[in-house]
Write a protein that holds these residues in place. Structure first.
Motif, mmCIF file in Angstrom:
data_model
loop_
_atom_site.group_PDB
_atom_site.id
_atom_site.type_symbol
_atom_site.label_atom_id
_atom_site.label_comp_id
_atom_site.label_asym_id
_atom_site.label_seq_id
_atom_site.Cartn_x
_atom_site.Cartn_y
_atom_site.Cartn_z
ATOM 1 N N ARG A 11 -132.123 -54.093 -73.509
ATOM 2 C CA ARG A 11 -132.850 -53.099 -74.303
ATOM 3 C C ARG A 11 -133.944 -53.726 -75.143
ATOM 4 O O ARG A 11 -134.950 -53.101 -75.426
ATOM 5 C CB ARG A 11 -131.872 -52.382 -75.235
ATOM 6 N N ALA A 12 -133.729 -54.963 -75.553
ATOM 7 C CA ALA A 12 -134.691 -55.570 -76.461
ATOM 8 C C ALA A 12 -135.919 -56.089 -75.728
ATOM 9 O O ALA A 12 -136.850 -56.552 -76.345
ATOM 10 C CB ALA A 12 -134.025 -56.710 -77.224
ATOM 11 N N ASN A 13 -135.901 -56.018 -74.415
ATOM 12 C CA ASN A 13 -136.970 -56.665 -73.672
ATOM 13 C C ASN A 13 -137.571 -55.773 -72.615
ATOM 14 O O ASN A 13 -137.038 -55.607 -71.533
ATOM 15 C CB ASN A 13 -136.435 -57.928 -73.006
ATOM 16 N N ALA A 14 -138.707 -55.229 -72.960
ATOM 17 C CA ALA A 14 -139.379 -54.360 -72.008
ATOM 18 C C ALA A 14 -140.420 -55.132 -71.202
ATOM 19 O O ALA A 14 -140.951 -54.638 -70.232
ATOM 20 C CB ALA A 14 -140.054 -53.200 -72.734
ATOM 21 N N THR A 15 -140.713 -56.354 -71.610
ATOM 22 C CA THR A 15 -141.846 -57.064 -71.019
ATOM 23 C C THR A 15 -141.522 -57.722 -69.678
ATOM 24 O O THR A 15 -142.411 -57.923 -68.868
ATOM 25 C CB THR A 15 -142.325 -58.185 -71.952
ATOM 26 N N LEU A 60 -136.538 -61.822 -80.369
ATOM 27 C CA LEU A 60 -136.121 -60.503 -80.843
ATOM 28 C C LEU A 60 -134.971 -60.059 -79.957
ATOM 29 O O LEU A 60 -135.141 -59.866 -78.754
ATOM 30 C CB LEU A 60 -137.287 -59.518 -80.772
ATOM 31 N N PHE A 62 -132.752 -57.388 -80.754
ATOM 32 C CA PHE A 62 -132.538 -55.943 -80.800
ATOM 33 C C PHE A 62 -133.856 -55.211 -81.004
ATOM 34 O O PHE A 62 -134.736 -55.689 -81.722
ATOM 35 C CB PHE A 62 -131.581 -55.576 -81.941
ATOM 36 N N SER A 63 -133.955 -54.040 -80.366
ATOM 37 C CA SER A 63 -135.096 -53.157 -80.615
ATOM 38 C C SER A 63 -135.015 -52.638 -82.052
ATOM 39 O O SER A 63 -133.960 -52.705 -82.692
ATOM 40 C CB SER A 63 -135.053 -51.972 -79.655
ATOM 41 N N LYS A 64 -136.120 -52.099 -82.523
ATOM 42 C CA LYS A 64 -136.143 -51.545 -83.884
ATOM 43 C C LYS A 64 -135.071 -50.479 -84.065
ATOM 44 O O LYS A 64 -134.348 -50.477 -85.063
ATOM 45 C CB LYS A 64 -137.531 -50.950 -84.149
ATOM 46 N N GLN A 65 -134.943 -49.578 -83.084
ATOM 47 C CA GLN A 65 -133.959 -48.494 -83.191
ATOM 48 C C GLN A 65 -132.541 -49.044 -83.248
ATOM 49 O O GLN A 65 -131.713 -48.582 -84.035
ATOM 50 C CB GLN A 65 -134.105 -47.541 -81.992
ATOM 51 N N GLN A 66 -132.281 -50.014 -82.412
ATOM 52 C CA GLN A 66 -130.950 -50.618 -82.391
ATOM 53 C C GLN A 66 -130.653 -51.355 -83.690
ATOM 54 O O GLN A 66 -129.561 -51.240 -84.258
ATOM 55 C CB GLN A 66 -130.880 -51.617 -81.241
ATOM 56 N N GLY A 210 -133.915 -57.531 -86.543
ATOM 57 C CA GLY A 210 -133.427 -57.577 -85.164
ATOM 58 C C GLY A 210 -133.591 -58.915 -84.469
ATOM 59 O O GLY A 210 -133.330 -59.028 -83.273
#
Length: 260
Positions: A11-15, A60, A62-66, A210
């Motif tokens: 989840r923390a890595n969309a790239t 990073l 965790f995502s901001k939301q997490q 995060g």
DNA sequence: CATGCGTCACGGAG
DNA sequence: TCTCCGTGACGCAT
């Protein structure tokens, strides 16, 4: 109950960037059919931080939301030691530590701070979740976590090294930051004092909401670290430092100790 | 048992 | 507001 349907690593890595090749998830006993390889498809983009005798990895996790959700849960779950329990003696005077502390870990582990020994509480669900996320991201397992809560920029921790005497030297110290971003200073032990033996530039990092910082060996042997006061910071930060305490004891599970 | 080493946070100066 | 410095009783290892 569990809102985190996918792994924090994914989840923390969309790239889709490639991560640190040294960081490998340990394949433990897994079902043959388990889609564990999905965990590797989106590794964390680690940032390597290096200097003389310093080796850290930053990412990073965790995502901001997490991270928002985890922070909120920890604010409800974590039970901190009282002011009296964590009072320290410095240059002959008793001081309240300028932050709140708690310790959690496997059964029987102790935390020692300025001569006071306090039993680690059993893991909470959120701490276990974060611990497992760090394990997924690094391949290291942890049996203990020290929680430090800095209510605002006046709260801080002075320069110190983590006590290595009972830490597993093969396991990095993993520091997870939630809440307000704070500066993290590292200074080489030989560059301190009035007449430093060596001139080594301090390393300053900003630990984001995060984020995960790994302090690999031999960093903690040679470098002191601190979270200095930052008067303009008005909101709290919770820091979790996961460690592996050596519990080697032929005679059985006698109390082991963690020190910070 | 004795000795030596490393520590922790505050308050003042620049 | 930030950084550097001076301040020692005590736990612990040897």
């Amino acid at each position: 109950m569990d809102p985190f349907v996918t792994s924090p690593c994914k989840r923390a890595n969309a790239t889709g960037e490639s991560g640190n090749p040294r960081k490998r998830i340990k394949l433990e006993e897994e079902d043959e059919e388990s889609p564990i390889m999905a965990e590797f498809s989106n590794p964390i983009p680690w940032q390597k931080i290096e200097a003389e005798e310093l080796d850290c990895d930053y990412a990073l996790l965790f995502s901001k939301q997490q991270a928002d959700e985890l922070f909120k849960r920890l604010e409800k779950e974590v039970e901190y030691f009282t002011e009296e329990e964590t009072r320290v003696l410095v240059f002959g005077k008793l001081h309240r530590i300028p932050r709140k502390q708690a310790t959690y870990g496997d059964s029987g582990l102790m935390y020692s701070f300025s001569g006071v020994h306090l039993l680690a509480r059993p893991w909470t669900p959120t701490l276990e979740y974060i611990r497992d996320a760090v394990t997924d991201a690094t391949g290291n397992t942890f049996n203990f976590v020290l929680v430090n809560r800095y209510k605002d920029g006046h709260d801080h921790i002075c320069e110190h090294r983590d006590d290595e005497r009972e830490l597993d030297p093969t396991c990095p110290i993993a520091s997870v930051s939630l809440g307000a971003a704070r500066d993290f200073m590292l200074r080489h032990r030989d560059s301190r004092g009035q007449q430093p033996q060596r001139r080594i530039k301090p390393v300053k990092l900003l630990l984001a909401h995060g984020s995960l910082l790994l302090m690999n060996q031999p960093t903690n042997t040679h470098w002191y670290h601190s979270v200095p006061p930052r008067k303009r910071v008005l909101t709290p930060r919770i820091n979790l430092t996961f460690r592996r305490i050596v519990t080697e004891n032929v005679l059985g599970p006698a109390p082991a100790r963690a020190r910070s």
